[in-house]
Motif scaffolding. Structure first.
Motif, short mmCIF file in Angstrom:
data_model
loop_
_atom_site.label_atom_id
_atom_site.label_comp_id
_atom_site.label_asym_id
_atom_site.label_seq_id
_atom_site.Cartn_x
_atom_site.Cartn_y
_atom_site.Cartn_z
N ALA A 1 -10.74 5.93 -6.02
CA ALA A 1 -11.27 6.50 -7.27
C ALA A 1 -10.68 7.89 -7.49
N HIS A 2 -10.69 8.32 -8.76
CA HIS A 2 -10.22 9.66 -9.11
C HIS A 2 -11.36 10.64 -9.33
N ILE A 3 -12.53 10.12 -9.69
CA ILE A 3 -13.67 10.98 -10.02
C ILE A 3 -14.97 10.22 -9.79
N ASP A 4 -16.00 10.92 -9.36
CA ASP A 4 -17.35 10.35 -9.27
C ASP A 4 -18.08 10.61 -10.58
N TYR A 5 -18.87 9.63 -11.00
CA TYR A 5 -19.66 9.75 -12.22
C TYR A 5 -21.05 9.21 -11.96
N THR A 6 -22.05 10.06 -12.15
CA THR A 6 -23.45 9.64 -12.08
C THR A 6 -24.06 9.83 -13.45
N PHE A 7 -24.58 8.74 -14.01
CA PHE A 7 -25.19 8.82 -15.34
C PHE A 7 -26.68 9.07 -15.23
N GLY A 8 -27.19 9.88 -16.15
CA GLY A 8 -28.62 10.10 -16.24
C GLY A 8 -29.09 10.01 -17.68
N GLN A 9 -30.13 9.22 -17.91
CA GLN A 9 -30.76 9.16 -19.23
C GLN A 9 -31.92 10.14 -19.22
N VAL A 10 -31.79 11.22 -19.98
CA VAL A 10 -32.79 12.29 -19.97
C VAL A 10 -33.90 11.94 -20.96
N SER A 11 -35.10 11.84 -20.45
CA SER A 11 -36.24 11.47 -21.29
C SER A 11 -36.55 12.57 -22.30
N LEU A 12 -36.99 12.14 -23.48
CA LEU A 12 -37.43 13.09 -24.49
C LEU A 12 -38.89 13.47 -24.29
N GLU A 13 -39.70 12.52 -23.79
CA GLU A 13 -41.15 12.73 -23.73
C GLU A 13 -41.66 13.18 -22.38
N LYS A 14 -40.88 12.92 -21.31
CA LYS A 14 -41.38 13.19 -19.97
C LYS A 14 -40.38 14.03 -19.17
N ASN A 15 -40.87 14.61 -18.08
CA ASN A 15 -39.99 15.35 -17.17
C ASN A 15 -39.28 14.36 -16.24
N VAL A 16 -38.45 13.53 -16.85
CA VAL A 16 -37.83 12.44 -16.10
C VAL A 16 -36.37 12.31 -16.49
N ILE A 17 -35.51 12.12 -15.49
CA ILE A 17 -34.13 11.71 -15.71
C ILE A 17 -33.95 10.39 -15.00
N ASP A 18 -33.60 9.35 -15.75
CA ASP A 18 -33.47 8.01 -15.18
C ASP A 18 -32.04 7.81 -14.70
N TYR A 19 -31.89 7.65 -13.38
CA TYR A 19 -30.57 7.39 -12.79
C TYR A 19 -30.38 5.93 -12.42
N LYS A 20 -31.35 5.09 -12.76
CA LYS A 20 -31.29 3.68 -12.37
C LYS A 20 -30.65 2.81 -13.45
N VAL A 21 -29.77 3.39 -14.24
CA VAL A 21 -29.14 2.70 -15.35
C VAL A 21 -27.75 3.31 -15.51
N THR A 22 -26.91 2.69 -16.29
CA THR A 22 -25.61 3.29 -16.57
C THR A 22 -25.33 3.26 -18.06
N CYS A 23 -24.28 3.95 -18.49
CA CYS A 23 -23.92 4.02 -19.90
C CYS A 23 -22.42 3.85 -20.04
N GLY A 24 -22.01 2.76 -20.67
CA GLY A 24 -20.59 2.51 -20.87
C GLY A 24 -19.95 3.47 -21.85
N ASN A 25 -20.70 3.87 -22.88
CA ASN A 25 -20.14 4.81 -23.85
C ASN A 25 -19.75 6.13 -23.21
N LEU A 26 -20.64 6.68 -22.39
CA LEU A 26 -20.36 7.98 -21.79
C LEU A 26 -19.26 7.89 -20.73
N ILE A 27 -19.06 6.71 -20.16
CA ILE A 27 -17.95 6.54 -19.22
C ILE A 27 -16.62 6.85 -19.92
N THR A 28 -16.52 6.51 -21.21
CA THR A 28 -15.31 6.82 -21.96
C THR A 28 -15.05 8.32 -21.95
N ALA A 29 -16.11 9.10 -22.16
CA ALA A 29 -15.98 10.55 -22.16
C ALA A 29 -15.56 11.05 -20.78
#
Length: 389
Positions: free
Chosen positions: A77-105
């Motif tokens: 690999a060239h780079i590590d990427y950890t995705f987090g979905q930052v909640s709007l309502e709670k003090n929570v960042i969900d790392y148990k999911v991924t995002c294909g769109n942001l992988i492009t970035a």
């Protein structure tokens, strides 16, 4: 991370990837303690607050996304990427999911930041996605020794054109559950507490997604945001189906209190056969221009376009005989044109059967990305002091 008087400033890059937007943060600039790190990140985004008015989040699930990046921890690999979905309502960042769109970035970011040497005409950036323990290859166009930003490729939901970045998800079947068909069956039945039952297809490719016929939940599959997000009964039914499917496959425990912002997986999408419909930008999409219609939910509301990972799961499902998407699609090959609220998303999947199981050798689609700004994000020093107390 720097102490700036009574403020703490954190080097930050804001990028758009596909139809998503988020912060690219380097792990080296953040505390090593995960709790303190996430405490800081939530403050950077302005969460919890539905508007995220006091932070850099955009007040929607599509603009409240995080990419933690750093040197590769996996060979090849060239780079590590950890995705987090930052909640709007709670003090929570969900790392148990991924995002294909942001992988492009992240792929573009890695090429821009020198994580990989540029080669013409295409530079392959091998991204190790720690959330799913997979390598995704982003193909960055290069011309005259420089990244080629201008092009004629467009994606629904994003104005203008740019160069095309191909995303290749390798060996993407069974990303979270270990099986492309977690239950072993192309169609299953879930029962809701009120006695209603629904047929579903559960496919795990890039992300685990529950597919249900739009007709079965009282929809057409051509609806736009107001029609779905304003329909509490429909959203409640879809959430119950999602939860029951999650329990059935072990992604959700039966005794858990579940909310879309606390349990992002599995995802859910309503699917329908091709039909004429009007997009959110008031454009007509003829039935013949799509192979299947999909309305994909993210954090309990309709996605403004369609998640890339969800589209890959849909493309895989379309090739599995007997599944609900397979029953509805007009595609007979590896490519699928997905009709969503913003337009059409083309995605490919190479699916193979091995006796009673299925594998997805490759799932791919074209996206665009753009760096929007670099700089420092500021948070009060008291945020760190409060965490230490």
């Amino acid at each position: 991370m720097f102490d700036f008087g009574k403020l703490v400033k954190v080097p930050t890059t804001i990028m758009r990837g596909g139809t998503s937007k988020g912060l690219i943060l380097r792990k080296v600039d953040l505390p090593s303690d995960p709790q303190l790190r996430d405490h800081m990140i939530l403050r950077l985004f302005g969460s919890p607050d539905s508007n995220q008015i006091d932070g850099l989040g955009g007040g929607t699930s599509l603009t409240s996304k995080l990419a933690l990046v750093g040197p590769p921890s996996r060979s090849g690999a060239h780079i590590d990427y950890t995705f987090g979905q930052v909640s709007l309502e709670k003090n929570v960042i969900d790392y148990k999911v991924t995002c294909g769109n942001l992988i492009t970035a992240v792929g573009l970011y890695a090429a821009e930041e020198g994580y990989v040497a540029l080669t013409e005409p295409v530079t392959e950036v091998r991204i190790y996605n720690t959330n799913i323990n997979k390598i995704i290859v982003a193909e960055i166009p290069v011309e005259n020794g420089q990244i080629k930003y201008e092009g004629d490729f467009s994606i629904a939901g994003v104005p203008g054109v740019a160069s095309k970045i191909m995303l290749n998800f390798l060996d993407s079947g069974g990303t979270f559950t270990g099986k492309t068909l977690p239950t072993g069956s192309p169609v299953d039945t879930v029962w809701l507490q009120d006695g209603r039952r629904f047929e579903i297809s559960f496919v795990d490719c890039s992300n685990p997604v529950v597919f249900v016929r739009a007709h079965d939940v009282g929809a057409k599959g051509t609806e736009l945001h107001q029609e779905i997000n304003g329909n509490k009964e429909l959203l409640d039914t879809l959430e119950q189906i999602r939860v029951q499917a999650g329990i059935k496959t072990g992604l959700i425990r039966p005794d858990e209190i579940v909310h879309p912002s606390t349990h992002a997986l599995p995802k859910i999408a309503m699917v329908a056969a091709p039909a004429d419909y009007i997009t959110s930008s008031n454009q007509m999409v003829p039935a013949g221009d799509t192979d299947i219609l999909s309305r994909y939910l993210a954090m309990g509301t309709l996605h403004k376009a369609h998640a890339v990972s969800g589209a890959m799961a849909l493309a895989a499902a379309c090739q599995i005989p007997g599944s609900i998407p397979n029953q509805l699609t007009t595609s007979s090959g590896s490519g699928v044109r997905v009709g969503h609220p913003s337009g059409i998303l083309y995605v490919e999947a190479k699916v193979e059967q091995h006796k009673s199981s299925w594998s997805v050798e490759r799932a791919a689609c074209g996206r665009t990305a753009r760096r929007l700004m670099d700089g420092y994000a500021y948070i009060p020093y008291s945020v760190l002091a409060a965490h230490d107390r």
